[in-house]
Design a protein around this motif. Structure first.
Motif, PDB file in Angstrom:
ATOM      1  N   ALA A 252      15.669  -0.501  25.229  1.00  0.00           N
ATOM      2  CA  ALA A 252      15.665  -1.504  26.295  1.00  0.00           C
ATOM      3  C   ALA A 252      16.836  -2.462  26.128  1.00  0.00           C
ATOM      4  CB  ALA A 252      14.348  -2.278  26.281  1.00  0.00           C
ATOM      5  N   SER A 253      17.114  -3.244  27.167  1.00  0.00           N
ATOM      6  CA  SER A 253      18.189  -4.234  27.073  1.00  0.00           C
ATOM      7  C   SER A 253      17.906  -5.232  25.958  1.00  0.00           C
ATOM      8  CB  SER A 253      18.350  -4.961  28.410  1.00  0.00           C
ATOM      9  OG  SER A 253      17.128  -5.576  28.794  1.00  0.00           O
ATOM     10  N   ASN A 254      16.629  -5.566  25.767  1.00  0.00           N
ATOM     11  CA  ASN A 254      16.180  -6.343  24.611  1.00  0.00           C
ATOM     12  C   ASN A 254      15.364  -5.394  23.741  1.00  0.00           C
ATOM     13  OD1 ASN A 254      15.491  -8.457  22.841  1.00  0.00           O
ATOM     14  ND2 ASN A 254      13.636  -8.927  24.017  1.00  0.00           N
ATOM     15  N   PRO A 255      16.002  -4.643  22.844  1.00  0.00           N
ATOM     16  CA  PRO A 255      15.310  -3.560  22.136  1.00  0.00           C
ATOM     17  C   PRO A 255      14.177  -4.072  21.253  1.00  0.00           C
ATOM     18  CG  PRO A 255      17.696  -3.417  21.861  1.00  0.00           C
ATOM     19  CD  PRO A 255      17.404  -4.766  22.442  1.00  0.00           C
ATOM     20  N   ARG A 256      13.190  -3.220  21.082  1.00  0.00           N
ATOM     21  CA  ARG A 256      12.136  -3.521  20.121  1.00  0.00           C
ATOM     22  C   ARG A 256      12.781  -3.702  18.752  1.00  0.00           C
ATOM     23  NH1 ARG A 256       6.371  -0.276  19.661  1.00  0.00           N
ATOM     24  NH2 ARG A 256       5.367  -1.685  18.148  1.00  0.00           N
ATOM     25  N   ARG A 257      12.513  -4.838  18.114  1.00  0.00           N
ATOM     26  CA  ARG A 257      13.240  -5.183  16.896  1.00  0.00           C
ATOM     27  C   ARG A 257      12.740  -4.443  15.666  1.00  0.00           C
ATOM     28  NH1 ARG A 257      12.451 -10.146  19.285  1.00  0.00           N
ATOM     29  NH2 ARG A 257      11.021 -10.941  17.690  1.00  0.00           N
ATOM     30  N   MET A 258      11.449  -4.127  15.635  1.00  0.00           N
ATOM     31  CA  MET A 258      10.880  -3.432  14.485  1.00  0.00           C
ATOM     32  C   MET A 258       9.960  -2.316  14.963  1.00  0.00           C
ATOM     33  SD  MET A 258       9.979  -6.462  11.715  1.00  0.00           S
ATOM     34  CE  MET A 258       9.809  -5.232  10.408  1.00  0.00           C
ATOM     35  N   PHE A 259       9.650  -1.394  14.066  1.00  0.00           N
ATOM     36  CA  PHE A 259       8.676  -0.322  14.312  1.00  0.00           C
ATOM     37  C   PHE A 259       9.061   0.511  15.531  1.00  0.00           C
ATOM     38  CE2 PHE A 259       6.398  -4.273  12.942  1.00  0.00           C
ATOM     39  CZ  PHE A 259       6.340  -3.956  11.593  1.00  0.00           C
ATOM     40  N   THR A 260      10.329   0.859  15.618  1.00  0.00           N
ATOM     41  CA  THR A 260      10.842   1.557  16.795  1.00  0.00           C
ATOM     42  C   THR A 260      10.354   2.994  16.893  1.00  0.00           C
ATOM     43  OG1 THR A 260      12.850   2.112  15.556  1.00  0.00           O
ATOM     44  CG2 THR A 260      12.901   0.119  16.912  1.00  0.00           C
ATOM     45  N   ASP A 261       9.726   3.509  15.840  1.00  0.00           N
ATOM     46  CA  ASP A 261       9.174   4.860  15.913  1.00  0.00           C
ATOM     47  C   ASP A 261       7.799   4.884  16.564  1.00  0.00           C
ATOM     48  OD1 ASP A 261       8.357   3.391  13.639  1.00  0.00           O
ATOM     49  OD2 ASP A 261       7.658   5.217  12.642  1.00  0.00           O
ATOM     50  N   LEU A 262       7.220   3.716  16.843  1.00  0.00           N
ATOM     51  CA  LEU A 262       5.935   3.660  17.539  1.00  0.00           C
ATOM     52  C   LEU A 262       6.144   3.809  19.041  1.00  0.00           C
ATOM     53  CD1 LEU A 262       4.102   0.739  15.689  1.00  0.00           C
ATOM     54  CD2 LEU A 262       3.760   3.204  15.402  1.00  0.00           C
TER      55      LEU A 262
END
Length: 322
Positions: A252-262
């Motif tokens: 996303a434009s504001n990417p998920r900062r942690m746990f991106t494999d979820l």
């Protein structure tokens, strides 16, 4: 592309109850707390304080299977409430000074369960060992049931709104907390809180542009009572995590900062509790005791017709969150 997530938590979905299985009638009492599987997770609070129809039926089955008295059941419920109170403040992070470090928090969890375990031993006597076995079997079945339930609800929601829709829906567990104000919620993204409170110095320059248009609110809907609370301000961070903006994808434009494999829309605390993700711990290494993705103040819960300290699955729409 930023996703606007319709996060949901729903009670009383009428799937068939998973059978707990026959309990042992050995009557022996486990002497060592380390041998007691039920104390490793916050099961009494989840079991006795979730307003879900399936879980409420599980409570009735517990009493029937072990022939527990009404007084014993009330005491177990009281101990479950103690669990919730003791861990509620530790799982939210109001500021760095007040936040428990992982070692301190986990030690407090161990001490709490050890004390509760002692009370349960006295309360149940020769039924204690059977209770431990029942709880262990129930929790394994509940995790399996709940994961299947979540998958079915996600599938149904996509069929209702269309696979290509950007209005995604997820199921998230809601707990309660004492807020700054009566009408607010907590989400596990500290920068949403900071933006709403105007704490711009606490938001890194590289991230601040994504959080430049507060106030950020959410709509909460409880299907069981058909009640909603609209435009609720996010004024706190939690449960558990501070950097889990799970309504954003990794791209996303504001990417998920942690746990991106979820999966998009899956809170880390939910994955930790139900699937053992991250060794069952939050981003700080603290044990996750509830699969919570949103915290509600008591007033928000009351408007939804949830009782004080009662938890459940509710629909939450995260409107225009960064």
């Amino acid at each position: 592309m930023k996703k606007v997530i319709l996060v949901a938590l729903l009670a009383c979905f009428t799937f068939s109850v998973f059978l707990i299985g026959n309990t042992s009638k050995s009557g022996g009492i486990v002497e060592s707390a380390n041998e007691d599987p039920w104390e490793q997770v916050e099961n009494l609070n989840y079991l006795f304080w979730t307003a879900d129809e399936k879980i409420e039926n599980d409570v009735k089955k517990l009493q029937l299977d072990l022939s527990l008295t009404g007084k014993q059941m009330e005491k177990l419920k009281e101990l479950g409430l103690q669990e919730g109170y003791l861990f509620s403040e530790g799982r939210r992070c109001k500021d760095d000074a007040a936040k428990d470090d992982a070692v301190t928090f986990n030690q407090r969890v161990d001490e709490t369960f050890a004390n509760i375990d002692k009370e349960v031993r006295v309360l149940l006597g020769e039924k204690y060992n059977d209770f431990c076995k029942w709880i262990k079997t129930w929790w394994e079945n509940e995790k399996m049931y709940r994961l299947n339930w979540l998958a079915e609800k996600e599938k149904k929601s996509k069929e209702e709104i269309g696979i290509t829709s950007t209005d995604d829906r997820e199921l998230v567990y809601a707990t309660q907390y004492n807020g700054y104000t009566n009408l607010e919620i907590a989400l596990p993204d500290k920068y949403v809180k900071f933006a709403n409170l105007g704490w711009w110095d606490d938001i890194p320059d590289s991230i601040e542009p994504y959080y430049s248009n507060p106030p950020y609110t959410a709509n909460v809907y409880y299907e069981t009572t058909n009640k909603s609370v609209l435009n609720v301000l996010v004024r706190e961070v939690g449960p558990y995590n501070e950097d889990d903006n799970y309504w954003d994808s990794a791209t996303a434009s504001n990417p998920r900062r942690m746990f991106t494999d979820l999966a998009l829309g899956e809170p880390e605390a939910e994955a930790a509790k139900l699937r053992g993700y991250n060794d069952g711990k939050d981003q700080f290494g603290r044990v996750v005791n509830q699969p919570a993705g949103v915290d509600l103040t008591e007033e928000v819960a009351a408007q939804l017709r949830l009782a004080p300290q009662q938890n459940d699955w509710v629909w939450v729409r995260y409107s225009d969150l960064p």
